[in-house]
Design an enzyme around this catalytic site. Structure first.
Site, PDB file in Angstrom:
ATOM      1  N   SER A 110       2.694  14.153  -2.830  1.00 28.71           N
ATOM      2  CA  SER A 110       1.987  14.071  -1.551  1.00 28.71           C
ATOM      3  C   SER A 110       2.392  15.234  -0.658  1.00 28.71           C
ATOM      4  O   SER A 110       3.547  15.346  -0.235  1.00 28.71           O
ATOM      5  CB  SER A 110       2.318  12.757  -0.850  1.00 28.71           C
ATOM      6  OG  SER A 110       1.805  12.810   0.472  1.00 28.71           O
ATOM      7  N   HIS A 141      -1.697  14.992  -4.036  1.00 25.43           N
ATOM      8  CA  HIS A 141      -2.147  13.896  -3.162  1.00 25.43           C
ATOM      9  C   HIS A 141      -2.250  14.409  -1.729  1.00 25.43           C
ATOM     10  O   HIS A 141      -1.293  14.916  -1.161  1.00 25.43           O
ATOM     11  CB  HIS A 141      -1.136  12.758  -3.262  1.00 25.43           C
ATOM     12  CG  HIS A 141      -1.552  11.503  -2.568  1.00 25.43           C
ATOM     13  ND1 HIS A 141      -2.443  10.599  -3.117  1.00 25.43           N
ATOM     14  CD2 HIS A 141      -1.185  10.973  -1.366  1.00 25.43           C
ATOM     15  CE1 HIS A 141      -2.602   9.574  -2.284  1.00 25.43           C
ATOM     16  NE2 HIS A 141      -1.858   9.784  -1.207  1.00 25.43           N
ATOM     17  N   ASP A 177      -3.277  13.389   2.038  1.00 25.63           N
ATOM     18  CA  ASP A 177      -3.432  12.230   2.930  1.00 25.63           C
ATOM     19  C   ASP A 177      -4.230  12.589   4.176  1.00 25.63           C
ATOM     20  O   ASP A 177      -3.758  13.358   5.014  1.00 25.63           O
ATOM     21  CB  ASP A 177      -2.051  11.729   3.372  1.00 25.63           C
ATOM     22  CG  ASP A 177      -1.322  10.991   2.259  1.00 25.63           C
ATOM     23  OD1 ASP A 177      -1.893  10.028   1.724  1.00 25.63           O
ATOM     24  OD2 ASP A 177      -0.191  11.396   1.937  1.00 25.63           O
ATOM     25  N   MET A 218      -5.571  11.334   7.630  1.00 30.60           N
ATOM     26  CA  MET A 218      -5.381  10.275   8.638  1.00 30.60           C
ATOM     27  C   MET A 218      -6.135  10.675   9.903  1.00 30.60           C
ATOM     28  O   MET A 218      -6.067  11.838  10.321  1.00 30.60           O
ATOM     29  CB  MET A 218      -3.899  10.124   8.969  1.00 30.60           C
ATOM     30  CG  MET A 218      -3.027   9.868   7.746  1.00 30.60           C
ATOM     31  SD  MET A 218      -1.330   9.517   8.215  1.00 30.60           S
ATOM     32  CE  MET A 218      -0.525   9.618   6.598  1.00 30.60           C
ATOM     33  N   HIS A 222      -6.726  10.850  -0.255  1.00 29.14           N
ATOM     34  CA  HIS A 222      -6.506   9.468   0.200  1.00 29.14           C
ATOM     35  C   HIS A 222      -6.962   9.388   1.651  1.00 29.14           C
ATOM     36  O   HIS A 222      -6.305   9.901   2.546  1.00 29.14           O
ATOM     37  CB  HIS A 222      -5.003   9.154   0.058  1.00 29.14           C
ATOM     38  CG  HIS A 222      -4.593   7.807   0.553  1.00 29.14           C
ATOM     39  ND1 HIS A 222      -3.264   7.472   0.742  1.00 29.14           N
ATOM     40  CD2 HIS A 222      -5.311   6.701   0.888  1.00 29.14           C
ATOM     41  CE1 HIS A 222      -3.187   6.228   1.176  1.00 29.14           C
ATOM     42  NE2 HIS A 222      -4.407   5.736   1.273  1.00 29.14           N
ATOM     43  N   MET A 239      -7.304   7.677   4.947  1.00 25.32           N
ATOM     44  CA  MET A 239      -6.842   6.589   5.837  1.00 25.32           C
ATOM     45  C   MET A 239      -7.591   6.768   7.150  1.00 25.32           C
ATOM     46  O   MET A 239      -7.062   7.280   8.141  1.00 25.32           O
ATOM     47  CB  MET A 239      -5.317   6.689   6.018  1.00 25.32           C
ATOM     48  CG  MET A 239      -4.563   6.213   4.788  1.00 25.32           C
ATOM     49  SD  MET A 239      -2.873   6.791   4.751  1.00 25.32           S
ATOM     50  CE  MET A 239      -3.139   8.413   4.048  1.00 25.32           C
ATOM     51  N   MET A 261      -0.890   0.327  -2.041  1.00 27.61           N
ATOM     52  CA  MET A 261       0.063   0.883  -1.080  1.00 27.61           C
ATOM     53  C   MET A 261       1.366   0.079  -1.137  1.00 27.61           C
ATOM     54  O   MET A 261       1.353  -1.148  -1.026  1.00 27.61           O
ATOM     55  CB  MET A 261      -0.501   0.815   0.342  1.00 27.61           C
ATOM     56  CG  MET A 261      -1.645   1.775   0.631  1.00 27.61           C
ATOM     57  SD  MET A 261      -1.287   3.507   0.286  1.00 27.61           S
ATOM     58  CE  MET A 261       0.057   3.846   1.434  1.00 27.61           C
ATOM     59  N   GLY A 309       0.465   5.575   6.882  1.00 30.39           N
ATOM     60  CA  GLY A 309       0.613   6.314   8.140  1.00 30.39           C
ATOM     61  C   GLY A 309       1.713   7.356   8.129  1.00 30.39           C
ATOM     62  O   GLY A 309       1.574   8.403   8.752  1.00 30.39           O
ATOM     63  N   ASP A 349       1.546   4.252  -4.019  1.00 36.02           N
ATOM     64  CA  ASP A 349       1.825   5.237  -2.962  1.00 36.02           C
ATOM     65  C   ASP A 349       2.790   4.644  -1.944  1.00 36.02           C
ATOM     66  O   ASP A 349       2.472   3.657  -1.283  1.00 36.02           O
ATOM     67  CB  ASP A 349       0.482   5.595  -2.291  1.00 36.02           C
ATOM     68  CG  ASP A 349       0.588   6.702  -1.267  1.00 36.02           C
ATOM     69  OD1 ASP A 349       1.676   7.283  -1.108  1.00 36.02           O
ATOM     70  OD2 ASP A 349      -0.457   6.985  -0.631  1.00 36.02           O
ATOM     71  N   GLY A 353       7.288   5.323  -0.967  1.00 33.84           N
ATOM     72  CA  GLY A 353       8.659   4.983  -1.355  1.00 33.84           C
ATOM     73  C   GLY A 353       8.946   5.151  -2.835  1.00 33.84           C
ATOM     74  O   GLY A 353       9.855   4.526  -3.372  1.00 33.84           O
ATOM     75  N   GLY A 357       6.026  11.697  -2.037  1.00 31.67           N
ATOM     76  CA  GLY A 357       6.074  12.748  -1.021  1.00 31.67           C
ATOM     77  C   GLY A 357       7.480  13.233  -0.778  1.00 31.67           C
ATOM     78  O   GLY A 357       7.908  14.266  -1.296  1.00 31.67           O
TER      79      GLY A 357
HETATM   80  C1  DX5 Z   1       1.578   7.266   3.585  1.00 29.18           C
HETATM   81  C2  DX5 Z   1       0.906   8.198   2.629  1.00 29.18           C
HETATM   82  C3  DX5 Z   1       1.736   8.592   1.481  1.00 29.18           C
HETATM   83  C4  DX5 Z   1       3.010   9.330   1.833  1.00 29.18           C
HETATM   84  C5  DX5 Z   1       4.044   8.850   0.860  1.00 29.18           C
HETATM   85  O1  DX5 Z   1       0.634   6.723   4.431  1.00 29.18           O
HETATM   86  O2  DX5 Z   1      -0.274   7.606   2.113  1.00 29.18           O
HETATM   87  O3  DX5 Z   1       0.979   9.347   0.536  1.00 29.18           O
HETATM   88  O4  DX5 Z   1       2.924  10.722   1.757  1.00 29.18           O
HETATM   89  O5  DX5 Z   1       5.267   9.372   1.228  1.00 29.18           O
HETATM   90  P1  DX5 Z   1       6.628   8.936   0.542  1.00 29.18           P
HETATM   91  O6  DX5 Z   1       6.532   9.250  -0.915  1.00 29.18           O
HETATM   92  O7  DX5 Z   1       7.646   9.786   1.260  1.00 29.18           O
HETATM   93  O8  DX5 Z   1       6.808   7.460   0.801  1.00 29.18           O
HETATM   94 ZN    ZN Z   2      -1.295   8.558   0.416  1.00 31.96          ZN
END
Ligand code: DX5
Ligand code: ZN
Length: 214
Positions: free
Chosen positions: A6, A31, A33, A35, A64, A66, A138, A143, A176, A178, A198
């Site tokens: 990510s 990936h 994101d 938002m 992705h 959001m 998720m 976010g 996606d 953690g 990420g």
């Molecule tokens: C969160 C994103 C993720 C984020 C994951 O809303 O959708 O893609 O980048 O980040 P990590 O891998 O650090 O949890």
């Molecule tokens: Zn994501």
């Protein structure tokens, strides 16, 4: 396993260097994101940045969304070069609306994905098993990067993989939030085949981190 780092966690002051490391890391997807500051309380990237990634990499661009208006933004990011478009179940209305957006994404030559937040029951996806190429579970509240993995995702993945198997379908299950070597193993055993990571990838040696997830 497909690894989808990510770029929310990429260090944009060292973008060229990190992108060449990423391109050589063994990751197959990127990936991205999106938002909108409304569906989630954070604001990220627009289509011009996706076009720049298209120039910097031949990896699959995994977008992705959001956002509150997935119909509008799907077209924006399809035009900018997305290979996968995933939108949120929670942002949509009727089943017909969900199916028609999935169909539209597929008609544009991209993979269609649908995602559920941690508080949404995975069973809401069961009526749509044939309509999507990818299901994104998720494992954090969407976010922000850097949050801890929620174990409830593991059972959701296992239940969804069982439903797909029963139906003879081979859609991707992506996870996606953690993800690191330890949580990556758990979700892989449960039936996921695409891992988003990420902070784990970009705060470590990129290639080593990707290899530890494969
Ligand atoms: C969160 C994103 C993720 C984020 C994951 O809303 O959708 O893609 O980048 O980040 P990590 O891998 O650090 O949890
Ligand atoms: Zn994501």
């Amino acid at each position: 396993m497909i690894i989808s780092p990510s770029v929310l966690s990429l260090d944009y002051s060292r973008m060229a260097e990190q992108m060449s490391e990423l391109n050589a890391s063994g990751a197959e997807w990127i990936h991205f994101d999106v938002m909108d500051g409304h569906f989630v309380p954070n604001l990220t990237f627009g289509p011009d940045l996706l076009k720049a990634f298209r120039k910097m990499s031949s990896l699959v661009l995994d977008v992705h969304l959001m956002v509150t208006d997935p119909g509008f933004f799907s077209d924006v990011f399809l035009k900018a070069g997305a290979d996968v478009i995933t939108f949120h179940y929670e942002a949509m209305g009727s089943p017909d609306e969900i199916r028609s957006l999935a169909k539209h994404i597929r008609e544009q030559g991209a993979l269609a994905g649908i995602s559920v937040k941690p508080g949404t029951d995975v069973s809401v996806l069961y009526p749509f098993l044939e309509d999507f190429d990818l299901f994104l579970i998720m494992s954090v509240e969407p976010g922000f990067g850097g949050q801890s993995f929620m174990m409830s995702a593991v059972d959701k993945i296992a239940a969804l993989r069982e439903k797909l198997n029963e139906a003879g379908l081979h859609a991707h299950i992506e996870v996606d939030g953690g993800i690191n070597a330890e949580t990556g193993r758990l979700v892989k055993d449960a039936g996921a085949d695409v891992l988003v990571a990420g902070s784990y990838v970009f705060k470590n040696n990129i290639k080593e981190a990707v290899n530890s997830l494969v």
